[in-house]
Design a protein around this motif. Structure first.
Motif, PDB file in Angstrom:
ATOM      1  N   GLU A   1      41.864 -17.845  24.033  1.00 16.87           N
ATOM      2  CA  GLU A   1      42.276 -18.622  22.857  1.00 16.87           C
ATOM      3  C   GLU A   1      43.862 -18.296  22.574  1.00 16.87           C
ATOM      4  N   VAL A   2      44.545 -19.272  22.453  1.00 22.90           N
ATOM      5  CA  VAL A   2      45.886 -19.166  21.789  1.00 22.90           C
ATOM      6  C   VAL A   2      46.128 -20.097  20.589  1.00 22.90           C
ATOM      7  N   ILE A   3      46.491 -19.440  19.769  1.00 24.09           N
ATOM      8  CA  ILE A   3      46.608 -20.095  18.282  1.00 24.09           C
ATOM      9  C   ILE A   3      48.390 -19.941  17.939  1.00 24.09           C
ATOM     10  N   ILE A   4      48.924 -21.231  17.744  1.00 23.44           N
ATOM     11  CA  ILE A   4      50.318 -21.161  17.346  1.00 23.44           C
ATOM     12  C   ILE A   4      50.227 -21.679  15.842  1.00 23.44           C
TER      13      ILE A   4
ATOM     14  N   GLU B   1      47.762 -25.536  12.683  1.00 19.29           N
ATOM     15  CA  GLU B   1      47.754 -24.608  13.953  1.00 19.29           C
ATOM     16  C   GLU B   1      47.389 -25.250  14.962  1.00 19.29           C
ATOM     17  N   LEU B   2      47.959 -24.825  16.117  1.00 16.12           N
ATOM     18  CA  LEU B   2      47.821 -25.655  17.484  1.00 16.12           C
ATOM     19  C   LEU B   2      46.877 -24.450  18.140  1.00 16.12           C
ATOM     20  N   VAL B   3      45.466 -25.064  18.207  1.00 13.94           N
ATOM     21  CA  VAL B   3      44.789 -24.065  19.087  1.00 13.94           C
ATOM     22  C   VAL B   3      44.456 -24.429  20.487  1.00 13.94           C
ATOM     23  N   PHE B   4      44.865 -23.612  21.336  1.00 17.45           N
ATOM     24  CA  PHE B   4      44.522 -23.702  22.751  1.00 17.45           C
ATOM     25  C   PHE B   4      43.220 -23.060  23.259  1.00 17.45           C
ATOM     26  N   THR B   5      42.199 -23.846  23.749  1.00 20.65           N
ATOM     27  CA  THR B   5      40.934 -22.887  24.342  1.00 20.65           C
ATOM     28  C   THR B   5      41.145 -23.134  25.883  1.00 20.65           C
TER      29      THR B   5
END
Length: 142
Positions: free
Chosen positions: A31-34, A40-44
Motif C-alpha cells: 500500500e502507498v499513501i500520499i 489522502e491518496l491510497v494506492f493498493t
C-alpha cells in the motif's frame, strides 16, 4: 518503468542505465499513501519502482488511487480502529464464545471492503464472523 522503451531491447536499456549509474529496482509494496492537506491518496496493489541516480532516489508509483478526505473523521476512524484492535486482544476470550455482540465501526467496514475489494455488506459479515478482527476479516475474504 520504460514500457516498450520505444522498441529498445529491455536488457540493452538496463545495460545503458547501469553504465550511466542509474539503478532501478521494483519494490513489493502492499500500500502507498500520499497525504495532502485536503486528502489522502491510497494506492493498493500499486507498482512501485525505485530509481537511484547521482545520489538521489526517485520513487515511481503506478496505479489507481482511492481518494479519502482528510477531515477530523478520518483521524477518528483511525483511533476507533486502533481502540477496536487493542480491545479485541483484551476481550478475545469473551468474543470467541459469542457472549455479546461485537461493535464494528463504519471505518472498519470501509477499510476491510477496500482492502479485500468487496462490498460493505460482505465486509461487515466477515468482521462479524471474526469478532471484529480486521486482519482476520481481510484474510477470510482474500
Amino acid at each position: 518503468m520504460f514500457g516498450g522503451g520505444g522498441g529498445m531491447d529491455p536488457r540493452k536499456l538496463q545495460q545503458m542505465m547501469e553504465q550511466m549509474g542509474i539503478d532501478m529496482e521494483d519494490i513489493d509494496a502492499e500500500e502507498v499513501i500520499i497525504r495532502t492537506p485536503d486528502e489522502e491518496l491510497v494506492f493498493t496493489d500499486a507498482e512501485v519502482q525505485l530509481m537511484a541516480a547521482q545520489g538521489q532516489k526517485t520513487y515511481q508509483v503506478v496505479g489507481e488511487p482511492e481518494s479519502r478526505p482528510r477531515d477530523g473523521e478520518s483521524t477518528a476512524e483511525s483511533e476507533a480502529s486502533e481502540t477496536t484492535e487493542g480491545d479485541a486482544g483484551d476481550d478475545a476470550d469473551e468474543s470467541s464464545d459469542e457472549s455479546g455482540p461485537v461493535t464494528i465501526s463504519e471505518g472498519d467496514i470501509e477499510l476491510v471492503a477496500m482492502r479485500a475489494g468487496v462490498d460493505e455488506e460482505t465486509a461487515r459479515q466477515a468482521l462479524e464472523d471474526n469478532g471484529g478482527d480486521l486482519a482476520d476479516a481481510v484474510d477470510q475474504l482474500e
